[in-house]
Design a protein around this motif. Structure first.
Motif, mmCIF file in Angstrom:
data_model
loop_
_atom_site.group_PDB
_atom_site.id
_atom_site.type_symbol
_atom_site.label_atom_id
_atom_site.label_comp_id
_atom_site.label_asym_id
_atom_site.label_seq_id
_atom_site.Cartn_x
_atom_site.Cartn_y
_atom_site.Cartn_z
ATOM 1 N N PRO A 1 -20.673 7.709 9.775
ATOM 2 C CA PRO A 1 -20.218 6.307 9.839
ATOM 3 C C PRO A 1 -21.084 5.431 10.739
ATOM 4 O O PRO A 1 -21.469 4.333 10.343
ATOM 5 C CB PRO A 1 -18.790 6.437 10.384
ATOM 6 C CG PRO A 1 -18.355 7.802 9.980
ATOM 7 C CD PRO A 1 -19.572 8.645 10.071
ATOM 8 N N ILE A 2 -21.400 5.903 11.940
ATOM 9 C CA ILE A 2 -22.183 5.057 12.846
ATOM 10 C C ILE A 2 -23.630 4.959 12.382
ATOM 11 O O ILE A 2 -24.279 3.921 12.565
ATOM 12 C CB ILE A 2 -22.106 5.604 14.294
ATOM 13 C CG1 ILE A 2 -22.616 4.553 15.278
ATOM 14 C CG2 ILE A 2 -22.880 6.896 14.445
ATOM 15 C CD1 ILE A 2 -21.827 3.282 15.302
ATOM 16 N N ILE A 3 -24.152 6.009 11.749
ATOM 17 C CA ILE A 3 -25.511 5.934 11.215
ATOM 18 C C ILE A 3 -25.573 4.890 10.097
ATOM 19 O O ILE A 3 -26.551 4.144 9.978
ATOM 20 C CB ILE A 3 -25.974 7.316 10.719
ATOM 21 C CG1 ILE A 3 -26.133 8.273 11.905
ATOM 22 C CG2 ILE A 3 -27.283 7.222 9.945
ATOM 23 C CD1 ILE A 3 -26.499 9.691 11.504
ATOM 24 N N ALA A 4 -24.526 4.838 9.275
ATOM 25 C CA ALA A 4 -24.477 3.824 8.220
ATOM 26 C C ALA A 4 -24.466 2.420 8.810
ATOM 27 O O ALA A 4 -25.137 1.508 8.300
ATOM 28 C CB ALA A 4 -23.237 4.041 7.348
ATOM 29 N N VAL A 5 -23.721 2.233 9.904
ATOM 30 C CA VAL A 5 -23.698 0.929 10.576
ATOM 31 C C VAL A 5 -25.073 0.580 11.109
ATOM 32 O O VAL A 5 -25.563 -0.551 10.929
ATOM 33 C CB VAL A 5 -22.655 0.944 11.715
ATOM 34 C CG1 VAL A 5 -22.740 -0.334 12.536
ATOM 35 C CG2 VAL A 5 -21.251 1.101 11.158
ATOM 36 N N LEU A 6 -25.722 1.526 11.761
ATOM 37 C CA LEU A 6 -27.046 1.275 12.323
ATOM 38 C C LEU A 6 -28.061 0.958 11.225
ATOM 39 O O LEU A 6 -28.873 0.033 11.366
ATOM 40 C CB LEU A 6 -27.506 2.492 13.128
ATOM 41 C CG LEU A 6 -26.683 2.842 14.372
ATOM 42 C CD1 LEU A 6 -27.211 4.123 15.012
ATOM 43 C CD2 LEU A 6 -26.685 1.713 15.372
ATOM 44 N N VAL A 7 -28.025 1.728 10.142
ATOM 45 C CA VAL A 7 -28.975 1.510 9.047
ATOM 46 C C VAL A 7 -28.803 0.112 8.465
ATOM 47 O O VAL A 7 -29.785 -0.616 8.251
ATOM 48 C CB VAL A 7 -28.792 2.583 7.957
ATOM 49 C CG1 VAL A 7 -29.545 2.197 6.686
ATOM 50 C CG2 VAL A 7 -29.285 3.933 8.451
ATOM 51 N N LEU A 8 -27.561 -0.280 8.217
ATOM 52 C CA LEU A 8 -27.323 -1.584 7.603
ATOM 53 C C LEU A 8 -27.733 -2.721 8.529
ATOM 54 O O LEU A 8 -28.399 -3.682 8.104
ATOM 55 C CB LEU A 8 -25.849 -1.716 7.218
ATOM 56 C CG LEU A 8 -25.478 -2.982 6.444
ATOM 57 C CD1 LEU A 8 -26.221 -3.033 5.122
ATOM 58 C CD2 LEU A 8 -23.978 -3.045 6.203
#
Length: 311
Positions: free
Chosen positions: A211-218
Motif C-alpha cells: 500500500p505505501i509503495i503504491a502511494v509513493l509510486v503514484l
C-alpha cells in the motif's frame, strides 16, 4: 418445541439487520446524495468537455458548439500532436524521467524511512529533525542552482532526477507506515533466524508494504510527469526538454500575431487549430498518469491512511 425455538433464533441471526430510518434520516441522505451528485458533475464535466473538444472540429470548438459530445468528430488535433517531432521527443523524455526518477526516489525513500522507523536505530530522532528542518528552511534558488552546477548536472537528464530525488513528506509517510505495520516482534524473530537487516527489508518489509509503495509510486510519478521548473532552469538543450516544458512553449509562448497574417481565413484556421491542439495536448499529457492510477488505486487509500497516522 426446543428445536423450533432454536430454528427461529438461527434464522434471526442469519437475517440481515435493518436500521430503521425516520423521515429526518431519509431527508439527510437525500441531501447528501444530491450534494455528491453536484460534486461529481462539477469534477467530471470539465474532463468530458476537454475530451469532447479534442475530438471535435476546430470551427465547432471556436464557435462554442461543444457542450457534452464531440461535434463534427475528427482526429486532426491528435494528428497535429503526433506529427510534431518536439512533442514526441518531450514525451519520450518525460517517460524517461518518470520511470527512472520514480524508481530512484522510491528506493531512496524506503531505505531512508525504514531505519528511521526502528526504535533501536541510534540517533533517529536527530536525523528526523534534520529532515523536517529542510521542509521549513532552504537556501533559495541561487544556492540550489550553484549546487546542481557544482555537481556537474547542468544540461543533463540527471538534473531532473537527482536534486529532488527524496521528498521529506514521503519519507515521513513511509516511516509512519513501517512503525504501525511492521511489528518489532517480527524483526526480532527474523534476527533470531539469522536474517540480516537488508534481507529482512528486501524479503519481508517490502512485500508487506505494497500500500505505501503504491502511494509513493503514484505521488513521485505525478511529480516527475508534471515537473517543468527544473527543466526551465537546469536544461539548455531542447532535446532534453520534458513534455510539460514543450507544451508551455507551444501553448503560452507561441502566440499568434494577427498583423503577420493578411488572409482572414488562414488566421481563423490557425487560431482554430491552436485551440484544438490545446485540448488534444491536455489529453495526451494526462494519459500516462490516468493509466497508472487504476493499478495502484486499491492500495492507495489504505497506504495513505495508515501512513498518515501519528507514529
Amino acid at each position: 418445541m426446543v428445536n423450533s425455538e432454536q430454528t427461529v433464533l438461527l434464522k434471526a441471526r442469519k437475517a440481515p439487520t435493518r436500521i430503521l430510518e425516520n423521515s429526518v434520516d431519509r431527508m439527510y441522505l437525500f441531501f447528501v446524495y444530491v450534494f455528491l451528485l453536484i460534486c461529481l458533475i462539477i469534477v467530471a464535466y470539465p474532463l468530458i468537455y476537454i475530451i469532447s473538444s479534442s475530438f471535435s472540429s476546430s470551427s465547432a470548438v471556436i464557435s462554442g458548439k461543444v457542450w457534452l459530445f464531440p461535434v463534427e468528430p475528427t482526429l486532426r488535433g491528435y494528428k497535429a500532436v503526433f506529427q510534431n517531432p518536439q512533442i514526441l521527443t518531450g514525451y519520450g523524455n518525460s517517460l524517461f524521467y518518470l520511470f527512472f526518477g520514480t524508481l530512484i526516489s522510491v528506493t531512496l525513500t524506503i531505505t531512508a524511512a525504514y531505519p528511521l522507523s526502528r526504535k533501536n536505530f541510534y540517533g533517529r530522532n536527530v536525523i528526523t529533525a534534520l529532515f523536517i528542518f529542510t521542509m521549513l528552511f532552504n537556501g533559495g534558488l541561487i544556492p540550489y542552482y550553484l549546487t546542481v552546477k557544482g555537481m556537474g548536472l547542468l544540461d543533463t537528464r540527471w538534473a531532473m532526477i537527482i536534486p529532488g530525488a527524496i521528498s521529506v513528506w514521503q519519507v515521513i509517510l513511509a516511516r509512519t507506515f513501517f512503525q504501525t505495520s511492521i511489528p518489532s516482534e517480527l524483526t526480532e524473530a527474523a534476527h533470531l533466524d539469522g536474517c540480516s537487516d537488508f534481507k529482512f527489508l528486501l524479503r519481508i518489509v517490502i512485500p508487506l508494504s505494497k500500500p505505501i509503495i503504491a502511494v509513493l509510486v503514484l505521488m513521485y510519478a505525478i511529480g516527475y510527469w508534471n515537473s517543468y521548473f527544473e527543466a526551465l532552469i537546469f536544461l539548455k538543450s531542447a532535446k532534453l526538454y520534458p513534455l510539460q516544458l514543450i507544451l508551455r512553449n507551444i501553448l503560452i509562448l507561441n502566440s499568434i500575431d494577427p498583423t503577420m497574417i493578411k488572409d482572414v481565413k488562414e488566421l481563423a484556421d490557425r487560431q482554430g487549430l491552436k485551440e484544438l491542439l490545446k485540448y488534444s495536448l491536455i489529453v495526451v499529457a494526462s494519459a500516462p498518469v490516468l493509466m497508472l492510477y487504476p493499478f495502484v488505486q486499491k492500495h492507495f487509500v489504505k497506504g495513505l491512511l495508515i501512513g498518515s497516522l501519528k507514529g
